[in-house]
Design a protein around this motif. Structure first.
Motif, mmCIF file in Angstrom:
data_model
loop_
_atom_site.group_PDB
_atom_site.id
_atom_site.type_symbol
_atom_site.label_atom_id
_atom_site.label_comp_id
_atom_site.label_asym_id
_atom_site.label_seq_id
_atom_site.Cartn_x
_atom_site.Cartn_y
_atom_site.Cartn_z
ATOM 1 N N ASP A 1 0.815 -1.209 0.000
ATOM 2 C CA ASP A 1 0.000 0.000 0.000
ATOM 3 C C ASP A 1 0.851 1.263 0.000
ATOM 4 O OD1 ASP A 1 -2.361 -1.366 -0.080
ATOM 5 O OD2 ASP A 1 -2.831 -1.150 2.048
ATOM 6 N N THR A 2 1.922 1.232 0.779
ATOM 7 C CA THR A 2 2.793 2.405 0.869
ATOM 8 C C THR A 2 3.435 2.713 -0.474
ATOM 9 O OG1 THR A 2 3.273 1.763 3.155
ATOM 10 C CG2 THR A 2 4.690 3.428 2.169
ATOM 11 N N SER A 3 3.848 1.682 -1.192
ATOM 12 C CA SER A 3 4.436 1.881 -2.521
ATOM 13 C C SER A 3 3.442 2.572 -3.449
ATOM 14 C CB SER A 3 4.833 0.531 -3.135
ATOM 15 O OG SER A 3 5.586 -0.245 -2.238
ATOM 16 N N LEU A 4 2.210 2.085 -3.458
ATOM 17 C CA LEU A 4 1.197 2.688 -4.324
ATOM 18 C C LEU A 4 0.917 4.130 -3.932
ATOM 19 C CD1 LEU A 4 -1.385 -0.231 -4.729
ATOM 20 C CD2 LEU A 4 0.487 0.427 -6.241
ATOM 21 N N GLU A 5 0.932 4.395 -2.633
ATOM 22 C CA GLU A 5 0.680 5.765 -2.170
ATOM 23 C C GLU A 5 1.775 6.720 -2.644
ATOM 24 O OE1 GLU A 5 0.049 8.211 2.055
ATOM 25 O OE2 GLU A 5 0.163 6.015 2.026
ATOM 26 N N TYR A 6 3.031 6.269 -2.563
ATOM 27 C CA TYR A 6 4.139 7.116 -3.009
ATOM 28 C C TYR A 6 4.114 7.351 -4.516
ATOM 29 C CZ TYR A 6 6.313 6.598 1.598
ATOM 30 O OH TYR A 6 6.583 6.636 2.933
ATOM 31 N N LEU A 7 3.586 6.378 -5.261
ATOM 32 C CA LEU A 7 3.572 6.498 -6.716
ATOM 33 C C LEU A 7 2.397 7.312 -7.249
ATOM 34 C CD1 LEU A 7 4.588 2.858 -7.716
ATOM 35 C CD2 LEU A 7 5.854 4.930 -8.301
ATOM 36 N N GLN A 8 1.425 7.597 -6.415
ATOM 37 C CA GLN A 8 0.204 8.234 -6.891
ATOM 38 C C GLN A 8 0.462 9.535 -7.645
ATOM 39 O OE1 GLN A 8 -2.887 8.855 -4.006
ATOM 40 N NE2 GLN A 8 -3.052 6.676 -3.505
ATOM 41 N N SER A 9 1.267 10.410 -7.090
ATOM 42 C CA SER A 9 1.485 11.723 -7.715
ATOM 43 C C SER A 9 2.207 11.610 -9.039
ATOM 44 C CB SER A 9 2.279 12.625 -6.764
ATOM 45 O OG SER A 9 3.559 12.054 -6.498
ATOM 46 N N ARG A 10 2.920 10.508 -9.254
ATOM 47 C CA ARG A 10 3.667 10.337 -10.501
ATOM 48 C C ARG A 10 2.835 9.624 -11.571
ATOM 49 N NH1 ARG A 10 9.659 8.501 -8.239
ATOM 50 N NH2 ARG A 10 9.598 9.739 -6.328
ATOM 51 N N CYS A 11 1.735 9.038 -11.199
ATOM 52 C CA CYS A 11 0.987 8.178 -12.114
ATOM 53 C C CYS A 11 -0.356 8.777 -12.542
ATOM 54 C CB CYS A 11 0.756 6.813 -11.469
ATOM 55 S SG CYS A 11 2.259 5.872 -11.180
ATOM 56 N N THR A 12 -0.481 10.078 -12.500
ATOM 57 C CA THR A 12 -1.762 10.704 -12.840
ATOM 58 C C THR A 12 -2.084 10.595 -14.322
ATOM 59 O OG1 THR A 12 -0.586 12.815 -13.003
ATOM 60 C CG2 THR A 12 -1.691 12.313 -10.906
ATOM 61 N N LEU A 13 -1.082 10.288 -15.163
ATOM 62 C CA LEU A 13 -1.311 10.147 -16.603
ATOM 63 C C LEU A 13 -1.130 8.707 -17.079
ATOM 64 C CD1 LEU A 13 0.582 13.331 -17.915
ATOM 65 C CD2 LEU A 13 -1.861 13.083 -17.409
ATOM 66 N N ILE A 14 -1.042 7.794 -16.150
ATOM 67 C CA ILE A 14 -0.717 6.412 -16.511
ATOM 68 C C ILE A 14 -1.789 5.797 -17.416
ATOM 69 C CG2 ILE A 14 -1.816 5.410 -14.470
ATOM 70 C CD1 ILE A 14 0.544 3.417 -14.375
ATOM 71 N N GLN A 15 -1.326 5.062 -18.446
ATOM 72 C CA GLN A 15 -2.230 4.407 -19.397
ATOM 73 C C GLN A 15 -2.134 2.878 -19.332
ATOM 74 O OE1 GLN A 15 -1.508 6.011 -23.313
ATOM 75 N NE2 GLN A 15 -1.826 8.125 -22.660
ATOM 76 N N TRP A 16 -0.929 2.363 -19.102
ATOM 77 C CA TRP A 16 -0.724 0.920 -18.945
ATOM 78 C C TRP A 16 -0.210 0.664 -17.537
ATOM 79 C CZ3 TRP A 16 2.118 -1.675 -23.675
ATOM 80 C CH2 TRP A 16 1.369 -1.472 -24.840
ATOM 81 N N LEU A 17 -0.853 -0.232 -16.813
ATOM 82 C CA LEU A 17 -0.417 -0.568 -15.456
ATOM 83 C C LEU A 17 -0.425 -2.077 -15.284
ATOM 84 C CD1 LEU A 17 0.301 0.178 -12.532
ATOM 85 C CD2 LEU A 17 -2.159 0.326 -12.055
ATOM 86 N N ASN A 18 0.702 -2.609 -14.825
ATOM 87 C CA ASN A 18 0.833 -4.041 -14.578
ATOM 88 C C ASN A 18 1.073 -4.275 -13.085
ATOM 89 O OD1 ASN A 18 1.291 -6.769 -14.587
ATOM 90 N ND2 ASN A 18 3.025 -6.748 -15.979
ATOM 91 N N LEU A 19 0.053 -4.804 -12.411
ATOM 92 C CA LEU A 19 0.162 -5.182 -11.000
ATOM 93 C C LEU A 19 0.049 -6.693 -10.824
ATOM 94 C CD1 LEU A 19 -2.004 -2.438 -9.237
ATOM 95 C CD2 LEU A 19 0.468 -2.707 -9.097
ATOM 96 N N SER A 20 0.329 -7.440 -11.875
ATOM 97 C CA SER A 20 0.259 -8.899 -11.792
ATOM 98 C C SER A 20 1.208 -9.431 -10.720
ATOM 99 C CB SER A 20 0.631 -9.523 -13.145
ATOM 100 O OG SER A 20 -0.324 -9.188 -14.130
#
Length: 620
Positions: free
Chosen positions: A333-352
């Motif tokens: 969860d902490t990793s995703l929280e830190y990445l939030q501000s950088r991923c506002t334009l994300i189009q492809w996401l792989n969380l497999s």
């Protein structure tokens, strides 16, 4: 005093520091047998070694077998060997779903994510639980057919049989290596040299890459050797790899655990450098292009060097395509929280593969998507066992532009949750392999997602009437290009006729292990006549496929590239020659266990058609 003595003192101190570093590194489990200490290092015999076979298979990404049987399933890895030391194709072994590169060269193939580190090449995995927690001293993998697929072995600190879940789950790599080509399909005991870890384990994970194999790899059993007490290393060092010192400093600084990765994500303290190394002279776009070749951890590290590069490394344009699968063991969860501000334009996401054993919560996943989901086009979530109905609801509400959704092997999602997918009318690709999707939900999805081009329903055992599903596809999914119906148990010639009539753009169709289809009804011949664009057709284990079907394929499906007719008794060498002469693009032909096709015929066909890989499996 001679001036040489101070120099000897300095050298002594230097080597003392090196040895202390080596000893400290060894105790925390960071010593790699191929890097630092030569062969004189050995564990002191203070423990009796425990040898145990896997007690249980806890999780896996795919398998060749059915969900309702033991043949070719991952569950065969539990217990003592069934086959070893025999070689050959045996149903009592564990087999993954794919092999070679054939799946990368068919219409359903997906584009790879950029920035995937070269060290991560895993395609599938299986997790095994053992009775007792031990400090591993060896791992033996009994491979009985086409060995060489295992590329990583990991150990977990969590005890799957403990009543109290741990505060932190830690994974350590015991051994890792790039895929290698093994000469010959014969059985072997694979015993790589593993490194020592500083916690006991009874949870081992194997990761495989089958891309170099000529056929499916088959695993029979896994043996874990270990001791109950932490081994003490006796260091009798004859040589030290001096290049290791910088690597250790890097490991100590950045770490390899979850906390270290999160610190990299969240770092705000920048080093003060007198200049930006002339980077400020370059155009912004050029710097962005250069940084686009870095992996995510490297991008986070570079952000610490100066304010200019920090600005570039945190630019959302660097995170348009983001794959976190290579770092599955460290994402929470902490990793995703830190990445939030950088991923506002994300189009492809792989969380497999991420988020299991409580690493990602439903609330953490939901928060991330609510901030970053508006531009998402592709979402990979295979083997995400944290996913539930709330997660699917959030996906459909926050990702209005979603076109590709992969839920393969998400077998913890309840059946009713799949109804939410019908709200995403823009879907073009949907992978539901090994899920609990039910008929009602699937009919709703097909009715509202008419843009579907690629659909995987392999091993979906809770669908009662595949004929009704095929009829709906034929009526609503006119753009369908690839369809996976692997091991669907009840589709008949009626459903196939509806499918072929309505989905005439189909280029790929997998009907492997569909026992209710019979060639005598004309269903396969009808397919060949109605689907001239077919490039891949799997009729695996359908014993009724006959010469008429092959001749219809030769006459109508001249673009055919891959054909699997494993197990048929009714196909002759003459019809195969017609097929090979007509289908100039054919590259894969599996005739394993075809009773009329012996090794002599295969050799003859290989000689006359050298561009085609003709597979003939065997059992001995």
């Amino acid at each position: 005093m001679s001036p040489v003595f101070p120099m000897l003192t300095v050298l002594s101190m230097f080597y003392y520091m090196c040895l202390r570093r080596r000893a400290r590194t060894a105790t925390r489990g960071e010593m790699n047998s191929r890097r630092a200490i030569e062969s004189n290092t050995r564990a002191l015999p203070i423990n009796v070694e425990i040898v145990q076979y896997a007690k249980e298979v806890l999780d896996f990404s795919s398998h060749y077998g059915s969900e309702n049987s033991m043949s070719y399933t991952m569950w065969n890895l539990a217990g003592i060997p069934n086959v070893y030391p025999s070689s050959g194709d045996f149903t009592q072994t564990a087999v993954f779903r794919t092999y070679g590169t054939w799946w990368d060269h068919c219409p359903s193939a997906r584009l790879p994510f950029k920035r995937t580190p070269t060290s991560f090449c895993s395609q599938d995995y299986v997790e095994l639980a053992f009775e007792e927690q031990v400090y591993p001293t060896a791992v033996h993998i009994l491979e009985t057919y086409h060995p060489g697929a295992v590329v990583r072995i990991l150990a977990c600190s969590a005890n799957p049989y403990s009543q109290n879940p741990p505060a932190e789950v830690r994974w350590e790599i015991l051994w890792s290596e790039a895929p290698t080509k093994v000469n010959g399909p014969q059985a072997r005991q694979f015993t790589p040299c593993i490194k020592q870890i500083n916690f006991p384990t009874n949870l081992i994970r194997l990761e495989v890459n089958s891309s170099l194999l000529d056929y499916y790899t088959e695993l029979d059993a896994v043996v874990l050797h270990g001791v109950k007490e932490k081994p003490v290393l006796s260091l009798k060092t004859s040589m030290i790899d001096m290049t290791d010192i910088d690597e250790d400093e890097d490991e100590e600084k950045y770490g390899c655990g979850m906390d270290a990765l999160n610190k990299q994500f969240s770092v705000v303290t920048l080093r003060e450098w007198p200049t930006n190394g002339y980077f400020d002279k370059l155009p912004y776009e050029l710097i962005q292009l250069i940084l686009s070749h870095l992996t995510v951890p490297d991008l986070c590290r570079l952000a610490q060097t100066c304010k200019l590069l920090y600005q570039h490394c945190c630019d959302p344009l660097q995170y348009i395509h983001l794959s976190l699968q290579p770092y599955w063991a460290r994402i929470n969860d902490t990793s995703l929280e830190y990445l939030q501000s950088r991923c506002t334009l994300i189009q492809w996401l792989n969380l497999s593969w991420t988020g299991n054993r409580g690493a990602i919560s439903v609330s953490g996943f939901s928060r991330f998507l609510k901030v970053c989901g508006s531009e998402l086009v592709r979402l990979e979530l295979s083997c995400g066992h944290f996913l539930n109905e709330t997660c699917l609801e959030v996906i459909t509400e926050t990702c209005p532009n979603l076109q590709e959704l992969n839920l393969a092997s998400c077998d913890k999602i309840p059946p009713q949750a799949f109804n939410h997918i019908a709200k995403v009318g823009s879907l073009k690709r949907l992978i539901l392999y090994r899920t609990k999707v039910e008929q009602t939900a699937l009919l709703s999805i097909l009715n509202f997602c008419s843009e579907l081009q690629h659909l995987s329903l392999g091993s979906c055992v809770m669908i009662e009437d595949y004929d009704l599903i095929a009829s709906m596809m034929g009526a609503k999914c006119k753009k369908l290009r690839s369809l996976d119906l692997w091991r669907c148990k009840n589709i008949t010639e009626s459903g196939i006729a509806e499918l072929a009539s309505g989905c005439q753009l189909l280029e790929e169709l997998d009907l492997g292990w569909c026992p209710t289809l019979q060639s005598s009804t004309g269903c396969f011949a009808n397919l060949a006549r109605k689907l001239p664009n077919l490039q891949k057709l799997f009729l695996t284990a359908n014993r009724s496929v006959c010469d008429t079907d092959i001749e219809e394929l030769a006459a109508n499906c001249t673009h055919l590239r891959q054909l699997d007719i494993l197990g048929t008794r009714m196909v002759s060498p003459a019809s195969l020659r017609k097929l090979l002469e007509s289908c100039k693009d054919l590259s894969l032909l599996d005739v394993s266990f075809c009773s009329q096709i012996d090794n002599r015929v295969v050799l003859e066909l290989n000689a006359n058609f050298p561009n085609v890989f003709i597979k003939k499996s065997f059992t001995q």
